[in-house]
Design an enzyme around this catalytic site. Sequence first.
Site, short mmCIF file in Angstrom:
data_model
loop_
_atom_site.label_atom_id
_atom_site.label_comp_id
_atom_site.label_asym_id
_atom_site.label_seq_id
_atom_site.Cartn_x
_atom_site.Cartn_y
_atom_site.Cartn_z
N LYS A 238 0.80 -1.23 0.00
CA LYS A 238 0.00 0.00 0.00
C LYS A 238 0.83 1.27 0.00
CE LYS A 238 -4.10 -2.04 1.92
NZ LYS A 238 -4.96 -2.23 3.08
N ARG A 239 2.00 1.20 0.58
CA ARG A 239 2.79 2.43 0.63
C ARG A 239 3.31 2.84 -0.74
NH1 ARG A 239 8.05 0.57 0.65
NH2 ARG A 239 8.00 -1.64 1.15
#
Length: 467
Positions: A238-239
């Site tokens: 997700k980052r």
Amino acid sequence: MSVRTRFAPSPTGYLHVGGARTALFSWLYARKMGGQFILRIEDTDRERSTEESVNAILESMEWLGLDYDEGPFYQTHQFARYKEVIQQLLDSGDAYFCDCSRERLGELREAQMANKEKPRYDGCCRDKKLAAADNTVVRFKNPLEGDVVIDDMVKGQVKINNRELDDLIIERSDGTPTYNLTVVVDDWDMKITHVIRGDDHLNNTPRQINILKALDAELPVYAHVPMILGDDGKRLSKRHGAVSVMQYKEDGFLPEALMNYLVRLSWSHGDQEIFSREEMIKLFDAVDINTSASAFNSEKLLWLNQHYIKNKNPDVLAQQMQNYIKNAGYTLDNGPDLTAVLTVFQERCNTLVELTEDIRFLYQDFDEYNAKQAKKQFKEATLPILESLKQQYSGLDNWVAEAIHQVVENTVNTLEVGFGKVGQPLRLAVTGHGKSPSIDVTLELLGKEKTLQRLEQAVEYIKKVSD
RNA sequence: GUUCAUGUAGACAAAUAGGUAAAAUCACCGCCCUUUCAAGGCGGAACCUGCGGGUUCAAUUCCCGUCAUGAACGCCA
């Protein structure tokens, strides 16, 4: 026999680009070979599977145009069948009950690790001939000797010695089957001929082959495709920003651009970079997939997106823009025809979201200017230029690009200034920023009334700032 | 730790069955075009193919070792 491939995501989150690429390759191969593509939802992890995730996956596949011929099938609906196969393995002596406690297993693992060995089940219950009980699991009796050979379409021949494997659990003590058993049964039942999946499963394959052999089932052809990493070379997470397929839609990407980008990751066809859906199907072949992981590069995706927006039929584009415009909070009422606008704007943006902002000034008034541009273009000296333009335009009845251009031309000549000194402030006055097609077509689209109004607004603004 | 996989420019990736100063594309830099923003045209920089050996007349392509990264080793999938 006809080719049958499948995509088997587990619904524990949105569909990310890595999964989408795996699905794409699987879909492409089926389409190329004139076979079937099947969607199977692997939802046996009841803790983490959600209906929301199922919907997100379905929605993503639809947006990308990855249509499936069969399914979606749900593994949770197949429990009776898994039971049956486990019983079959038990009956044939290829599986057995085990009552080793988790504590014992934990200690065993620790001892092996301390001894620098690979942690494996020691086969304690293998020959005990235990009966089923509350706390027992079922283990598969893996062969002790010999090699398992995988003839992988992308990795080539991979050989693993059975001594590296152990007797894996195929049924938990609560009676539910485990992953390695369910995939095998489903692929077998669904008559999958080519298992195309991420290469993180390569290590599981020999176990699955052994189960298949015990079942006397025909082996599928395997193709383990490399992973997609984030632009930092690390595993996608997700980052890394927009890794969700639907997020790309929201961010203004075209599905054909994403598909084109994804197909070029770990696969190529000579020099070619642009592939239509038809070309992909025609040119794709699993043996042309290379073996190494690749990194997701957003800039190249942007380039492809620009390419597809630029070349899109403006009418179709106008349709697609409706939602983005709605989300941007303005309407098309009291503004020029969207198709006409897109025809001249579509070649100067990277995403649909950007395009939405680029054309906003045609439909919505504003009261602020891009600060940097205003400082550069709106000086006291530009006042007479804008006033002159305003005066001339108010007397112009034939509001077409040619006539509009003539006015700019006249102004340049009579005031003896450069084109930039007239065109730029004018552009800023009407758009609020400084990005638009040539100024004459921009003004034609904007219309006479709004042009005059914005010229007036700019004049007031400059007067105010100059004080 | 063990096993498996992978390692060509910042990124993607090509290089007939090993063949001889390592393509293309994105990004970057410069020039041209230009009324802004783009697009387009031309050119440039950048990898000596992770590292070290070996086989060979010749290796990115074969072999061995080594390092790095990823995966598996779960009653997750």
